[in-house]
Scaffold this motif. Structure first.
Motif, PDB file in Angstrom:
ATOM      1  N   ALA A 232       0.851  -1.188   0.000  1.00  0.00           N
ATOM      2  CA  ALA A 232       0.000   0.000   0.000  1.00  0.00           C
ATOM      3  C   ALA A 232       0.886   1.237   0.000  1.00  0.00           C
ATOM      4  CB  ALA A 232      -0.916   0.002   1.216  1.00  0.00           C
ATOM      5  N   VAL A 233       0.524   2.211  -0.841  1.00  0.00           N
ATOM      6  CA  VAL A 233       1.285   3.449  -0.954  1.00  0.00           C
ATOM      7  C   VAL A 233       0.383   4.604  -0.533  1.00  0.00           C
ATOM      8  CG1 VAL A 233       2.603   4.964  -2.467  1.00  0.00           C
ATOM      9  CG2 VAL A 233       2.641   2.490  -2.844  1.00  0.00           C
ATOM     10  N   ASP A 234       0.792   5.309   0.504  1.00  0.00           N
ATOM     11  CA  ASP A 234       0.057   6.484   0.981  1.00  0.00           C
ATOM     12  C   ASP A 234       0.871   7.741   0.676  1.00  0.00           C
ATOM     13  OD1 ASP A 234      -2.018   4.956   2.066  1.00  0.00           O
ATOM     14  OD2 ASP A 234      -0.874   4.630   3.914  1.00  0.00           O
ATOM     15  N   ASP A 248       5.402  13.311   0.682  1.00  0.00           N
ATOM     16  CA  ASP A 248       5.251  12.497   1.904  1.00  0.00           C
ATOM     17  C   ASP A 248       4.754  11.095   1.569  1.00  0.00           C
ATOM     18  OD1 ASP A 248       6.074  14.609   3.431  1.00  0.00           O
ATOM     19  OD2 ASP A 248       4.056  15.249   4.000  1.00  0.00           O
ATOM     20  N   LYS A 249       5.383  10.488   0.566  1.00  0.00           N
ATOM     21  CA  LYS A 249       4.968   9.147   0.146  1.00  0.00           C
ATOM     22  C   LYS A 249       5.503   8.108   1.129  1.00  0.00           C
ATOM     23  CE  LYS A 249       4.753   8.299  -4.195  1.00  0.00           C
ATOM     24  NZ  LYS A 249       5.075   8.024  -5.621  1.00  0.00           N
ATOM     25  N   ARG A 319      11.578   1.257   5.881  1.00  0.00           N
ATOM     26  CA  ARG A 319      11.746   1.039   4.451  1.00  0.00           C
ATOM     27  C   ARG A 319      11.211  -0.334   4.069  1.00  0.00           C
ATOM     28  NH1 ARG A 319      15.482   4.609   2.153  1.00  0.00           N
ATOM     29  NH2 ARG A 319      16.543   5.928   3.694  1.00  0.00           N
ATOM     30  N   PRO A 320      10.635  -0.470   2.869  1.00  0.00           N
ATOM     31  CA  PRO A 320      10.134  -1.785   2.437  1.00  0.00           C
ATOM     32  C   PRO A 320      11.265  -2.804   2.361  1.00  0.00           C
ATOM     33  CG  PRO A 320       9.326  -0.040   0.994  1.00  0.00           C
ATOM     34  CD  PRO A 320      10.382   0.580   1.863  1.00  0.00           C
ATOM     35  N   ASN A 321      10.960  -4.043   2.750  1.00  0.00           N
ATOM     36  CA  ASN A 321      11.928  -5.134   2.709  1.00  0.00           C
ATOM     37  C   ASN A 321      11.544  -6.137   1.638  1.00  0.00           C
ATOM     38  OD1 ASN A 321      13.935  -5.549   5.385  1.00  0.00           O
ATOM     39  ND2 ASN A 321      12.325  -4.031   5.590  1.00  0.00           N
TER      40      ASN A 321
END
Length: 346
Positions: A232-234, A248-249, A319-321
């Protein structure tokens, strides 16, 4: 002028049964300190001033103080000294944030969630217990053929717990027999009066978690499951120079776990897992710290349905893993054939 501690606290005690500490004094106020490991580290981790009322002072919620500090340091049990001015008491405190079942004796049982569990040959085992003065463990392996092989090993207890590889343990026990680790059906580990049985499963896919249980002791859980990955990207949007831009992603990558049918012991372990203060996912390249973000842990006594549970987790890193390779996650787009084709090609 004197101060005398009235509470009868000594020996080995669980924090879940720890009472408030009361002292009788003829002073206006009393200085109170709580010290961890007075014979070694001698760390004073709490101090306060209590003012007397009716000739008495009481330190409340000592159990919560100890449990919080034990969790921060990863301690299972250690000596504690409580001092009211010059009057002191010393006892051995064991972290325990649950009310234990009647009949459970922490002196003669492993400090684990259940007396049996299901695991796999490439997994691990951790055992915590009260130090009874001997480093020897006895292992009895039950073979698929019906035979039994027994052996012992010694392991120095460090902070009241030990851990080891299942494969290495089985190879050690079966080294003096004709059996291989593939022949093992289940095994039981004994240490004094404590024992736990481990049933070896052949699930095609599972995740291995290490978590801190109710005793703040490390425990492993193998969980056959269906895994779903979600990204999900906010972000926020604004109009700048007649063009919309994003700022501010934040990228959130979470994993949804739906367990297979669980035994009663496994269900208890999952309940401990989702409520644990520290959880790690054991992957091919190492451990990854995670947090359980949502869960649904419900059990009933309906014999017509099997117990399954659901929860979601993500890594603690903002951070995404990329965990897919570590967890050996099957590719998302795996089914390239329709239902008309046989199972060999699906």
């Amino acid at each position: 002028m004197t101060t005398k501690i009235l509470s009868n606290i000594s020996g080995v005690i669980l924090t879940s049964s720890l009472e408030d500490v009361t002292a009788q004094t003829d002073r206006e106020h009393v200085e109170v300190t709580v010290t961890r490991d007075p014979g070694g580290a001698n760390e004073k981790f709490f101090s306060t001033t209590l003012y007397a009322y009716g000739g008495r002072v009481t330190l409340h919620d000592l159990d919560a103080l100890i449990e919080e500090h034990w969790r921060s340091l990863g301690i299972i049990s250690q000596d504690v000294r409580v001092a009211f001015d010059e009057s002191t008491i010393t006892f051995h405190a064991i972290h325990c944030n649950h009310v234990l079942p009647r009949g459970f004796d922490f002196r003669t049982n492993f400090w684990l969630v259940s007396s049996s569990t299901i695991l796999h040959r490439n997994s691990a085992v951790a055992l915590a217990h009260l130090d009874n003065g001997t480093p020897e463990y006895r292992v009895r392996v039950y073979l698929r053929s019906g035979g039994v092989v027994e052996s012992t090993f010694s392991r120095q207890v460090d902070s009241h717990w030990v851990s080891f590889s299942v494969a290495v343990l089985l190879e050690h026990v079966l080294s003096n027999s004709d059996a291989t680790i593939e022949d093992a059906a289940y095994f039981t580990i004994y240490h004094g009066a404590a024992e736990k049985t481990f049933y070896i499963a052949e699930d095609p896919y599972f995740l291995t978690f290490r978590f801190r249980n109710l005793f703040n002791a490390p425990e492993y859980l193998d969980l056959p499951c269906k895994l779903k990955r979600k990204t999900a990207v906010d972000s926020n949007e604004t109009l700048c120079g007649r063009r919309y831009i994003q700022y501010d992603k934040v990228i959130n990558k979470i994993y949804e776990v739906e367990t297979g049918p669980l035994t009663a012991d496994q269900a208890q372990c999952v309940e401990q897992l989702v409520s644990s203060y520290n959880v790690n996912l054991i992957g091919a390249s190492g451990d990854t710290e995670i947090i359980i973000t949502d869960h649904s842990c419900e059990c009933d006594n309906d014999n017509d349905s099997l117990t399954t549970m659901r929860f979601t987790f993500r890594t603690v890193d903002a951070r995404p893993n990329f965990l897919d390779d570590e967890m050996d996650v099957p590719p998302i787009s795996l089914r390239i054939f329709s239902n008309e084709f046989s199972a060999e090609f699906s």
